[in-house]
Design a protein around this motif. Structure first.
Motif, PDB file in Angstrom:
ATOM      1  N   LEU A  71      24.430  -5.271  39.911  1.00 46.51           N
ATOM      2  CA  LEU A  71      23.772  -4.355  39.052  1.00 46.51           C
ATOM      3  C   LEU A  71      24.970  -4.144  37.700  1.00 46.51           C
ATOM      4  O   LEU A  71      24.492  -4.000  36.486  1.00 46.51           O
ATOM      5  CB  LEU A  71      23.274  -2.992  39.445  1.00 46.51           C
ATOM      6  CG  LEU A  71      21.865  -3.307  40.279  1.00 46.51           C
ATOM      7  CD1 LEU A  71      21.438  -1.977  40.434  1.00 46.51           C
ATOM      8  CD2 LEU A  71      20.914  -4.412  39.616  1.00 46.51           C
ATOM      9  N   PRO A  72      26.183  -4.199  38.107  1.00 42.08           N
ATOM     10  CA  PRO A  72      27.059  -3.990  36.879  1.00 42.08           C
ATOM     11  C   PRO A  72      26.910  -5.282  35.875  1.00 42.08           C
ATOM     12  O   PRO A  72      26.862  -4.947  34.631  1.00 42.08           O
ATOM     13  CB  PRO A  72      28.325  -4.114  37.634  1.00 42.08           C
ATOM     14  CG  PRO A  72      28.224  -3.422  38.866  1.00 42.08           C
ATOM     15  CD  PRO A  72      27.052  -4.048  39.306  1.00 42.08           C
ATOM     16  N   ALA A  73      26.704  -6.375  36.184  1.00 43.05           N
ATOM     17  CA  ALA A  73      26.627  -7.749  35.516  1.00 43.05           C
ATOM     18  C   ALA A  73      25.021  -7.783  34.973  1.00 43.05           C
ATOM     19  O   ALA A  73      25.041  -8.332  33.769  1.00 43.05           O
ATOM     20  CB  ALA A  73      26.941  -8.809  36.397  1.00 43.05           C
ATOM     21  N   LEU A  74      24.259  -7.617  35.729  1.00 42.73           N
ATOM     22  CA  LEU A  74      22.816  -7.667  35.281  1.00 42.73           C
ATOM     23  C   LEU A  74      22.256  -6.796  34.499  1.00 42.73           C
ATOM     24  O   LEU A  74      21.324  -6.980  33.520  1.00 42.73           O
ATOM     25  CB  LEU A  74      21.764  -8.008  36.582  1.00 42.73           C
ATOM     26  CG  LEU A  74      22.368  -9.249  37.292  1.00 42.73           C
ATOM     27  CD1 LEU A  74      21.216  -9.477  38.641  1.00 42.73           C
ATOM     28  CD2 LEU A  74      22.366 -10.382  36.854  1.00 42.73           C
ATOM     29  N   ALA A  75      22.749  -5.624  34.667  1.00 40.23           N
ATOM     30  CA  ALA A  75      21.934  -4.255  33.998  1.00 40.23           C
ATOM     31  C   ALA A  75      22.895  -3.301  33.317  1.00 40.23           C
ATOM     32  O   ALA A  75      22.644  -2.074  32.931  1.00 40.23           O
ATOM     33  CB  ALA A  75      21.029  -3.531  35.101  1.00 40.23           C
ATOM     34  N   ASP A  76      24.222  -3.621  33.265  1.00 40.89           N
ATOM     35  CA  ASP A  76      25.257  -2.941  32.717  1.00 40.89           C
ATOM     36  C   ASP A  76      25.437  -1.419  33.401  1.00 40.89           C
ATOM     37  O   ASP A  76      25.542  -0.378  32.688  1.00 40.89           O
ATOM     38  CB  ASP A  76      25.025  -2.730  31.029  1.00 40.89           C
ATOM     39  CG  ASP A  76      25.267  -4.060  30.449  1.00 40.89           C
ATOM     40  OD1 ASP A  76      25.833  -4.806  30.961  1.00 40.89           O
ATOM     41  OD2 ASP A  76      24.634  -4.116  29.229  1.00 40.89           O
ATOM     42  N   LEU A  77      25.189  -1.433  34.665  1.00 39.90           N
ATOM     43  CA  LEU A  77      25.298  -0.181  35.313  1.00 39.90           C
ATOM     44  C   LEU A  77      26.683   0.108  36.056  1.00 39.90           C
ATOM     45  O   LEU A  77      27.255  -0.888  36.588  1.00 39.90           O
ATOM     46  CB  LEU A  77      24.059  -0.101  36.299  1.00 39.90           C
ATOM     47  CG  LEU A  77      22.766   0.050  35.922  1.00 39.90           C
ATOM     48  CD1 LEU A  77      21.758  -0.111  37.005  1.00 39.90           C
ATOM     49  CD2 LEU A  77      22.533   1.503  35.315  1.00 39.90           C
ATOM     50  N   ALA A  78      27.274   1.207  36.107  1.00 39.18           N
ATOM     51  CA  ALA A  78      28.121   1.619  36.837  1.00 39.18           C
ATOM     52  C   ALA A  78      27.679   1.975  38.338  1.00 39.18           C
ATOM     53  O   ALA A  78      26.635   2.834  38.409  1.00 39.18           O
ATOM     54  CB  ALA A  78      29.103   2.916  36.351  1.00 39.18           C
ATOM     55  N   VAL A  79      28.257   1.637  39.336  1.00 35.66           N
ATOM     56  CA  VAL A  79      27.450   1.821  40.522  1.00 35.66           C
ATOM     57  C   VAL A  79      28.833   2.377  41.620  1.00 35.66           C
ATOM     58  O   VAL A  79      29.704   1.847  41.777  1.00 35.66           O
ATOM     59  CB  VAL A  79      27.272   0.540  41.250  1.00 35.66           C
ATOM     60  CG1 VAL A  79      26.568   0.786  42.799  1.00 35.66           C
ATOM     61  CG2 VAL A  79      26.145  -0.155  40.683  1.00 35.66           C
TER      62      VAL A  79
END
Length: 252
Positions: A71-79
């Motif tokens: 998700l950091p790469a696909l949706a610009d999310l911090a996890v």
């Protein structure tokens, strides 16, 4: 030219990854990891609360490692994922001992304090099974924008906990497997509807409690809740740098 590859269970997409230690108010050190977009500011933040550790739940449970890897790469999310007290994974064992969703209140607070200290934007709690009870019981904090509940059993949480969320108006999205042995969709609609009338209960046809075989759709639903501006379904292929990784499942 980099060939396009199918994103599989062991695919690790680019991100800035950092091993972190969360500190609780009762003096425990919790093992965790923060994954950030490789070259962008995150749109929002997911704080992941894992399934029951006495039944194998941990920060590496399959949906959560896929969220951190993709998700950091696909949706610009911090996890942000971490092991609650006494829980062990490949990254290490958190201090303390399992406390039946009581002492874990301080673990949730430590994760939210970490997110605040780092200035992470738009924090969403994502609970899975036991983690949904932690979110409902202990997660309705001013920093939290909303919650995504995966396979919520409503085992430890009480109606009063749900009503706290209802009074705030924060969005609550429930991802409920068709064949969940704890809380199937019809019962989930009844129980959430009684105390959080605005909760969005989404059926997952064919799925069971652990959501095996449904990871892509679960991640799509999380992204749709936290960052609705990101188109879903997310890409199922990748043409940039990536790694393959096998995780050692630690059970004791």
């Amino acid at each position: 030219m980099v060939d396009e590859v199918r994103i599989k269970a062991d695919t690790v997409l680019p991100a800035r990854r950092e091993a972190v230690t969360l500190r609780t108010d009762d003096g425990l050190a919790l093992v965790g990891e923060l994954a950030l977009p490789a070259d962008r500011v995150p749109r929002a933040t997911l704080v992941l609360l894992h399934p029951l550790p006495t039944h194998g739940g941990m920060m590496d449970s399959h949906l959560y490692r896929k969220a951190a890897w993709r998700l950091p790469a696909l949706a610009d999310l911090a996890v942000l994922r971490f092991n609650t007290r006494g829980t062990v994974s490949e990254a290490g064992r958190s201090e303390g001992a399992f406390d039946h969703a009581v002492g874990e209140r301080l673990d949730v607070a430590a994760a939210l304090a970490f997110a605040a200290d780092r200035g992470l934007p738009s924090v969403w709690l994502v609970g899975w099974s036991f983690g949904t009870d932690l979110a409902l019981m202990h997660g309705c904090d001013p920093i939290v924008e909303g919650a995504v509940l995966i396979s919520p059993p409503l085992r430890w949480s009480e109606p009063d906990h749900l009503r706290v969320w209802a009074r705030t108006g924060k969005p609550v999205v429930c991802l409920v497997p068709e064949f969940d042995t704890y809380l199937p969709p019809a019962e989930a609609r009844r129980r959430f509807g009684a105390d959080i009338p605005t909760a969005d209960v989404i059926d997952f046809p064919g799925a069971k409690h652990l959501m095996v075989g449904h990871s892509d759709k679960v991640l799509d639903a999380i992204v749709s809740a936290a960052v609705p501006e990101v188109p879903t379904p997310l890409p199922r292929t990748w043409s940039g740098p990536h790694e393959r990784r096998q995780v050692t499942i630690v059970t004791s």
